[in-house]
Design a protein around this motif. Structure first.
Motif, PDB file in Angstrom:
ATOM      1  N   ASN A  30       0.834  -1.194   0.000  1.00  0.00           N
ATOM      2  CA  ASN A  30       0.000   0.000   0.000  1.00  0.00           C
ATOM      3  C   ASN A  30       0.874   1.251   0.000  1.00  0.00           C
ATOM      4  O   ASN A  30       2.047   1.217   0.382  1.00  0.00           O
ATOM      5  CB  ASN A  30      -0.911   0.009   1.225  1.00  0.00           C
ATOM      6  N   SER A  31       0.285   2.344  -0.457  1.00  0.00           N
ATOM      7  CA  SER A  31       1.003   3.615  -0.551  1.00  0.00           C
ATOM      8  C   SER A  31       0.010   4.750  -0.357  1.00  0.00           C
ATOM      9  O   SER A  31      -1.201   4.511  -0.272  1.00  0.00           O
ATOM     10  CB  SER A  31       1.677   3.732  -1.927  1.00  0.00           C
ATOM     11  N   PRO A  32       0.457   6.006  -0.315  1.00  0.00           N
ATOM     12  CA  PRO A  32      -0.486   7.124  -0.243  1.00  0.00           C
ATOM     13  C   PRO A  32      -1.311   7.297  -1.516  1.00  0.00           C
ATOM     14  O   PRO A  32      -2.284   8.052  -1.515  1.00  0.00           O
ATOM     15  CB  PRO A  32       0.430   8.335  -0.014  1.00  0.00           C
ATOM     16  N   ALA A  33      -0.942   6.597  -2.602  1.00  0.00           N
ATOM     17  CA  ALA A  33      -1.698   6.664  -3.860  1.00  0.00           C
ATOM     18  C   ALA A  33      -2.839   5.650  -3.836  1.00  0.00           C
ATOM     19  O   ALA A  33      -3.128   5.036  -2.813  1.00  0.00           O
ATOM     20  CB  ALA A  33      -0.759   6.398  -5.031  1.00  0.00           C
ATOM     21  N   GLN A  34      -3.490   5.475  -4.986  1.00  0.00           N
ATOM     22  CA  GLN A  34      -4.568   4.501  -5.099  1.00  0.00           C
ATOM     23  C   GLN A  34      -3.996   3.097  -5.309  1.00  0.00           C
ATOM     24  O   GLN A  34      -3.078   2.907  -6.090  1.00  0.00           O
ATOM     25  CB  GLN A  34      -5.467   4.838  -6.300  1.00  0.00           C
ATOM     26  N   GLU A  35      -4.580   2.126  -4.619  1.00  0.00           N
ATOM     27  CA  GLU A  35      -4.319   0.713  -4.895  1.00  0.00           C
ATOM     28  C   GLU A  35      -5.659   0.048  -5.197  1.00  0.00           C
ATOM     29  O   GLU A  35      -6.613   0.191  -4.420  1.00  0.00           O
ATOM     30  CB  GLU A  35      -3.636   0.021  -3.710  1.00  0.00           C
ATOM     31  N   TRP A  36      -5.711  -0.655  -6.313  1.00  0.00           N
ATOM     32  CA  TRP A  36      -6.963  -1.274  -6.774  1.00  0.00           C
ATOM     33  C   TRP A  36      -6.754  -2.736  -7.113  1.00  0.00           C
ATOM     34  O   TRP A  36      -5.653  -3.181  -7.454  1.00  0.00           O
ATOM     35  CB  TRP A  36      -7.467  -0.568  -8.053  1.00  0.00           C
ATOM     36  N   SER A  37      -7.821  -3.499  -7.041  1.00  0.00           N
ATOM     37  CA  SER A  37      -7.978  -4.822  -7.642  1.00  0.00           C
ATOM     38  C   SER A  37      -6.851  -5.805  -7.322  1.00  0.00           C
ATOM     39  O   SER A  37      -6.124  -6.259  -8.200  1.00  0.00           O
ATOM     40  CB  SER A  37      -8.117  -4.685  -9.165  1.00  0.00           C
ATOM     41  N   PRO A  38      -6.693  -6.202  -6.054  1.00  0.00           N
ATOM     42  CA  PRO A  38      -5.696  -7.220  -5.727  1.00  0.00           C
ATOM     43  C   PRO A  38      -6.044  -8.556  -6.383  1.00  0.00           C
ATOM     44  O   PRO A  38      -7.207  -8.943  -6.461  1.00  0.00           O
ATOM     45  CB  PRO A  38      -5.787  -7.317  -4.196  1.00  0.00           C
ATOM     46  N   SER A  39      -5.030  -9.259  -6.847  1.00  0.00           N
ATOM     47  CA  SER A  39      -5.209 -10.571  -7.479  1.00  0.00           C
ATOM     48  C   SER A  39      -4.051 -11.466  -7.061  1.00  0.00           C
ATOM     49  O   SER A  39      -2.893 -11.166  -7.343  1.00  0.00           O
ATOM     50  CB  SER A  39      -5.260 -10.433  -9.001  1.00  0.00           C
ATOM     51  N   PHE A  40      -4.371 -12.569  -6.385  1.00  0.00           N
ATOM     52  CA  PHE A  40      -3.357 -13.407  -5.742  1.00  0.00           C
ATOM     53  C   PHE A  40      -3.264 -14.772  -6.419  1.00  0.00           C
ATOM     54  O   PHE A  40      -4.282 -15.362  -6.785  1.00  0.00           O
ATOM     55  CB  PHE A  40      -3.728 -13.595  -4.271  1.00  0.00           C
ATOM     56  N   PHE A  41      -2.033 -15.271  -6.580  1.00  0.00           N
ATOM     57  CA  PHE A  41      -1.835 -16.645  -7.046  1.00  0.00           C
ATOM     58  C   PHE A  41      -0.501 -17.155  -6.528  1.00  0.00           C
ATOM     59  O   PHE A  41       0.343 -16.381  -6.054  1.00  0.00           O
ATOM     60  CB  PHE A  41      -1.896 -16.733  -8.582  1.00  0.00           C
ATOM     61  N   ILE A  42      -0.316 -18.453  -6.606  1.00  0.00           N
ATOM     62  CA  ILE A  42       0.936 -19.083  -6.214  1.00  0.00           C
ATOM     63  C   ILE A  42       1.662 -19.516  -7.476  1.00  0.00           C
ATOM     64  O   ILE A  42       1.120 -20.263  -8.294  1.00  0.00           O
ATOM     65  CB  ILE A  42       0.687 -20.285  -5.287  1.00  0.00           C
ATOM     66  N   ALA A  43       2.895 -19.020  -7.657  1.00  0.00           N
ATOM     67  CA  ALA A  43       3.674 -19.302  -8.861  1.00  0.00           C
ATOM     68  C   ALA A  43       4.208 -20.736  -8.834  1.00  0.00           C
ATOM     69  O   ALA A  43       4.125 -21.451  -7.827  1.00  0.00           O
ATOM     70  CB  ALA A  43       4.822 -18.309  -8.981  1.00  0.00           C
ATOM     71  N   GLU A  44       4.774 -21.153  -9.961  1.00  0.00           N
ATOM     72  CA  GLU A  44       5.271 -22.517 -10.092  1.00  0.00           C
ATOM     73  C   GLU A  44       6.360 -22.846  -9.079  1.00  0.00           C
ATOM     74  O   GLU A  44       6.517 -24.006  -8.667  1.00  0.00           O
ATOM     75  CB  GLU A  44       5.798 -22.739 -11.516  1.00  0.00           C
ATOM     76  N   ASP A  45       7.140 -21.837  -8.666  1.00  0.00           N
ATOM     77  CA  ASP A  45       8.208 -22.074  -7.696  1.00  0.00           C
ATOM     78  C   ASP A  45       7.741 -21.947  -6.248  1.00  0.00           C
ATOM     79  O   ASP A  45       8.545 -21.993  -5.319  1.00  0.00           O
ATOM     80  CB  ASP A  45       9.377 -21.124  -7.946  1.00  0.00           C
ATOM     81  N   GLY A  46       6.428 -21.782  -6.053  1.00  0.00           N
ATOM     82  CA  GLY A  46       5.873 -21.659  -4.718  1.00  0.00           C
ATOM     83  C   GLY A  46       5.776 -20.250  -4.189  1.00  0.00           C
ATOM     84  O   GLY A  46       5.260 -20.033  -3.080  1.00  0.00           O
ATOM     85  N   SER A  47       6.243 -19.263  -4.944  1.00  0.00           N
ATOM     86  CA  SER A  47       6.160 -17.871  -4.516  1.00  0.00           C
ATOM     87  C   SER A  47       4.699 -17.426  -4.435  1.00  0.00           C
ATOM     88  O   SER A  47       3.862 -17.817  -5.253  1.00  0.00           O
ATOM     89  CB  SER A  47       6.909 -16.965  -5.495  1.00  0.00           C
TER      90      SER A  47
END
Length: 300
Positions: free
Chosen positions: A151-168
């Protein structure tokens, strides 16, 4: 319409297993012309109203439809609502209520596996920040604001989460921290990085990434005029995104925004101000056939 209902119900009957795929072109057919979400057989006529409905997304476990709306009956401004999936359409929406909903604008709901809900709220910052909350059997836990530098003092929109192939653990979102809306990604909570392959000098906003991290949809006004839905793909989460292309089948002369993909990739829901709606922005759905890919299983 009957074909769309059958295809949509079949596509949401199961949820795809988490695995990589060699090529999206080999997995799916083309997107079909979209229809209003409430036109599906069995859908409540209260899905779309003369108020604003937008930020739609499907729950990966239940296929319930979550969205933001400033309709009557809320806490004020934009609230998050949930419409239950009934097998052919969605039932009457119910306000998510406190502690997710506040007297300020609450929007961009993003349910993910692990009974977790990301969303955006202006309760603590006027431009909007990303929060996360656990979904419990008897309701929601206490929302937590994600720390800086996500997060920041600017706008944050539309979070989208996934787990990458390496587990990240990867969180995509858009932000105005560098001026206009751009798409960023944070890996394992590290400082977000702007995704060069997806951004332009125009506004590129509200990303949604498929559960395997190989396809993304977002809205952009890079074509001039109102925003349209654009898409990009890749063969692995370790390689760059392809050059984004507009999703011609779902775009219109009006504005389209915050598209999101179903868990199995056969449905896309998005908001639009196109003609023929109920007044404000409405929720629409497009489907496509799955040609090849992993066996469909329901997550436990």
């Amino acid at each position: 319409m009957q074909r769309i209902n059958r295809q949509f119900a079949a596509g949401l009957a199961g949820i795809a297993a988490l695995c990589a795929a060699p090529s999206l072109a080999q997995q799916f057919g083309p997107w079909q012309p979209p229809v209003s979400a409430e036109s599906l057989t069995g859908s409540s006529p209260q899905l779309n109203t003369p108020a604003t409905e937008g930020c739609p997304i499907l729950d990966p476990y239940t296929n319930d439809l979550l969205f933001a709306s400033n309709r009557d009956g809320g806490a004020g401004g934009l609230d998050i609502w949930r419409a239950p999936w009934l097998g052919d359409g969605w039932g009457e929406p119910v306000n998510a209520g406190a502690p997710v909903v506040s007297s300020e604008n609450d929007y961009c709901p993003t349910p993910v596996r692990g009974r977790t809900l990301f969303f955006v709220s202006r309760r603590d910052e006027p431009n909007g920040d990303i929060y996360v909350v656990k979904m419990r059997p008897n309701g929601y836990g206490a929302p937590e604001r994600l720390p800086e530098p996500i997060n920041s003092p600017a706008q944050e929109w539309s979070p989208s989460f996934f787990i990458a192939e390496d587990g990240s653990r990867v969180l995509y979102f858009s932000s105005t921290r560098d001026g206009g809306q751009d798409i960023f990604a944070s890996v394992d909570g590290a400082a977000p990085v702007k995704i060069a392959a997806l951004n332009t000098a125009a506004d590129d906003a509200r990303p949604n990434v498929s559960h395997d991290g190989l396809e993304i949809v977002f809205d952009s006004n890079r074509g001039g005029g109102a925003p349209d839905i654009w898409t990009s793909s890749r063969s692995s989460t370790s390689v760059p995104w392809s050059t984004p292309q507009p999703v011609a089948a779902v775009n219109s002369p009006a504005g389209e925004s915050r598209a999101s993909l179903s868990w199995d990739g056969t449905a896309m829901v998005f908001g639009s101000t196109r003609e023929g709606g109920d007044g404000g922005a409405d929720i629409y759905v497009s489907t496509r056939e799955k040609i090849t890919g992993p066996k469909i299983v329901r997550p436990k």
